[in-house]
Design a protein around this motif. Structure first.
Motif, PDB file in Angstrom:
ATOM      1  N   SER A  57      45.157  23.497  37.595  1.00  0.00           N
ATOM      2  CA  SER A  57      46.550  22.960  37.235  1.00  0.00           C
ATOM      3  C   SER A  57      47.096  22.717  38.644  1.00  0.00           C
ATOM      4  CB  SER A  57      47.269  24.007  36.490  1.00  0.00           C
ATOM      5  OG  SER A  57      47.334  25.266  37.056  1.00  0.00           O
ATOM      6  N   ARG A  69      48.455  19.096  39.658  1.00  0.00           N
ATOM      7  CA  ARG A  69      49.850  18.784  40.309  1.00  0.00           C
ATOM      8  C   ARG A  69      50.009  18.341  41.347  1.00  0.00           C
ATOM      9  NH1 ARG A  69      54.565  18.345  40.569  1.00  0.00           N
ATOM     10  NH2 ARG A  69      56.268  19.749  40.554  1.00  0.00           N
ATOM     11  N   ASP A 116      53.873  13.670  37.251  1.00  0.00           N
ATOM     12  CA  ASP A 116      53.249  14.894  36.985  1.00  0.00           C
ATOM     13  C   ASP A 116      52.600  14.694  35.568  1.00  0.00           C
ATOM     14  OD1 ASP A 116      52.204  17.368  36.258  1.00  0.00           O
ATOM     15  OD2 ASP A 116      54.448  18.162  36.110  1.00  0.00           O
ATOM     16  N   THR A 128      46.736  18.304  31.127  1.00  0.00           N
ATOM     17  CA  THR A 128      45.962  19.207  31.706  1.00  0.00           C
ATOM     18  C   THR A 128      44.821  19.882  30.590  1.00  0.00           C
ATOM     19  OG1 THR A 128      47.457  19.555  33.439  1.00  0.00           O
ATOM     20  CG2 THR A 128      45.891  21.427  33.008  1.00  0.00           C
ATOM     21  N   ARG A 176      56.324  24.895  36.879  1.00  0.00           N
ATOM     22  CA  ARG A 176      55.657  23.619  37.552  1.00  0.00           C
ATOM     23  C   ARG A 176      56.344  23.326  38.978  1.00  0.00           C
ATOM     24  NH1 ARG A 176      51.968  21.872  34.530  1.00  0.00           N
ATOM     25  NH2 ARG A 176      51.497  19.915  35.576  1.00  0.00           N
ATOM     26  N   LEU A 213      56.878  23.332  42.514  1.00  0.00           N
ATOM     27  CA  LEU A 213      55.815  23.507  43.865  1.00  0.00           C
ATOM     28  C   LEU A 213      55.860  24.705  44.615  1.00  0.00           C
ATOM     29  CD1 LEU A 213      55.314  19.764  44.935  1.00  0.00           C
ATOM     30  CD2 LEU A 213      53.788  21.239  43.605  1.00  0.00           C
ATOM     31  N   THR A 234      54.145  27.178  42.744  1.00  0.00           N
ATOM     32  CA  THR A 234      52.686  27.125  42.735  1.00  0.00           C
ATOM     33  C   THR A 234      52.172  27.500  44.171  1.00  0.00           C
ATOM     34  OG1 THR A 234      52.821  25.090  41.507  1.00  0.00           O
ATOM     35  CG2 THR A 234      50.797  25.080  42.814  1.00  0.00           C
ATOM     36  N   PRO A 249      50.895  27.443  37.241  1.00  0.00           N
ATOM     37  CA  PRO A 249      49.823  26.865  38.012  1.00  0.00           C
ATOM     38  C   PRO A 249      49.716  27.460  39.444  1.00  0.00           C
ATOM     39  CG  PRO A 249      51.558  25.354  36.996  1.00  0.00           C
ATOM     40  CD  PRO A 249      51.973  26.904  36.596  1.00  0.00           C
ATOM     41  N   HIS A 283      59.992  19.407  43.297  1.00  0.00           N
ATOM     42  CA  HIS A 283      59.865  18.993  41.825  1.00  0.00           C
ATOM     43  C   HIS A 283      59.255  17.485  41.887  1.00  0.00           C
ATOM     44  CE1 HIS A 283      62.613  22.326  40.402  1.00  0.00           C
ATOM     45  NE2 HIS A 283      63.316  21.826  41.472  1.00  0.00           N
ATOM     46  N   GLU A 336      57.132  15.210  38.870  1.00  0.00           N
ATOM     47  CA  GLU A 336      57.440  15.694  37.802  1.00  0.00           C
ATOM     48  C   GLU A 336      57.870  14.407  36.927  1.00  0.00           C
ATOM     49  OE1 GLU A 336      60.713  18.696  37.567  1.00  0.00           O
ATOM     50  OE2 GLU A 336      59.118  20.051  38.275  1.00  0.00           O
TER      51      GLU A 336
END
Length: 290
Positions: free
Chosen positions: A24, A28, A38, A44, A114, A116, A119, A176, A284, A287
């Motif tokens: 994931s 992304r 995204d 996904t 989501r 980053l 992540t 993610p 972001h 997205e």
């Protein structure tokens, strides 16, 4: 989504789903680096059906034995002590955490999770966890000058408590960057299981969760905003590539360390942090508008 985008994203999904590096996160990040939208949790989840079909085919004998024994155990007491029948129940038990959290945290999964920066954090933190778990497993297996090797557990020693812990570890992959296989394998290694046992149960445990997630997203994807052609194409690509990767990975873990994946995760996470911090990449980025 263009056909080229779907090909690349399907390739990424197939390459990363079974490796402990988070598929994931890579979907992304691929979209973010390429300047695409995204792909979103629905894309996904649906493409993961392709990789889980690869698991189903690769472990077809295990799955057939487990299903056969489990159904027989429903009607015959003699089968309730069978290892395969017990595995069926343990897969069900281990699937409960991700099922509950997947539904209750749906809005967070599609939104804040989501980011980053989150992540990147998960890539680094869970990479270090995997590294520690792998180090402990290697130490147990090799012993040392003043230590005797420690016998690690197999799936025949798996019980309800450990099955639930595996399930909680799998549920962490809703964020993610965590990695479904990375989290469950790390949990298994820390509980004292062999690499092969942890990986095998991880893949078996993923099947009902991923297939249910894909079916759930299919319901929401019927709103007319899903590019079905490219999505199905990406799913097929993910299946073909995923099967090759899982065959390689199951051989790899019998003799090799997870450290290359640990180093990769940490470096990638730090790189994403740096790119976001210096404004090269938005937290972001990619997205989708909807």
């Amino acid at each position: 989504m263009s056909w080229f985008e779907s090909f690349i994203l399907g390739l990424v999904q197939g390459l990363t789903e079974f490796l402990p590096i988070s598929s994931s996160a890579h979907l992304r990040l691929t979209a973010a680096f390429a300047g695409w939208e995204d792909p979103g949790p629905a894309f996904t989840a649906i493409t993961q059906i392709g990789t889980e079909l690869a698991v189903l085919i690769y472990f077809r004998k295990d799955v057939a034995n487990i299903l056969s024994a489990w159904f027989r155990s429903l009607f015959s007491k003699e089968w309730r002590g069978n290892h395969d029948a017990q595995m069926g129940w343990l897969v069900i038990v281990g699937s409960i955490p991700i099922g509950v959290l997947g539904v209750t945290l749906k809005d967070q999964i599609e939104g804040p999770f989501r980011d980053l920066r989150l992540t990147a954090t998960m890539l680094v933190v869970m990479g270090l966890v995997l590294g520690f778990a792998d180090w402990r497993a290697a130490r147990d297996e090799s012993g040392g000058k003043h230590r005797t090797p420690v016998q690690r557990k197999t799936l025949r020693e798996l019980g309800i408590k450990d099955g639930l812990i595996f399930g909680v570890c799998q549920a962490m992959a809703l964020v993610p960057g965590v990695s479904r296989s990375g989290a469950t394998i790390s949990g298994g290694l820390l509980m004292g299981y062999t690499r092969e046992a942890a990986a095998r149960y991880s893949f078996l445990l993923a099947m009902p969760a991923v297939l249910a997630s894909g079916a759930y997203e299919l319901k929401d994807a019927s709103d007319g905003h899903t590019a079905w052609g490219p999505t199905i194409f990406a799913t097929v690509i993910a299946f073909v590539v995923g099967y090759a990767v899982i065959a390689w990975f199951m051989k790899f873990i019998t003799t090799k360390s997870f450290m290359p994946f640990v180093v990769y995760r940490v470096l990638l996470g730090l790189a994403v942090f740096a790119l976001v911090a210096f404004g090269v990449l938005s937290a972001h980025a990619a997205e989708s508008a909807g």
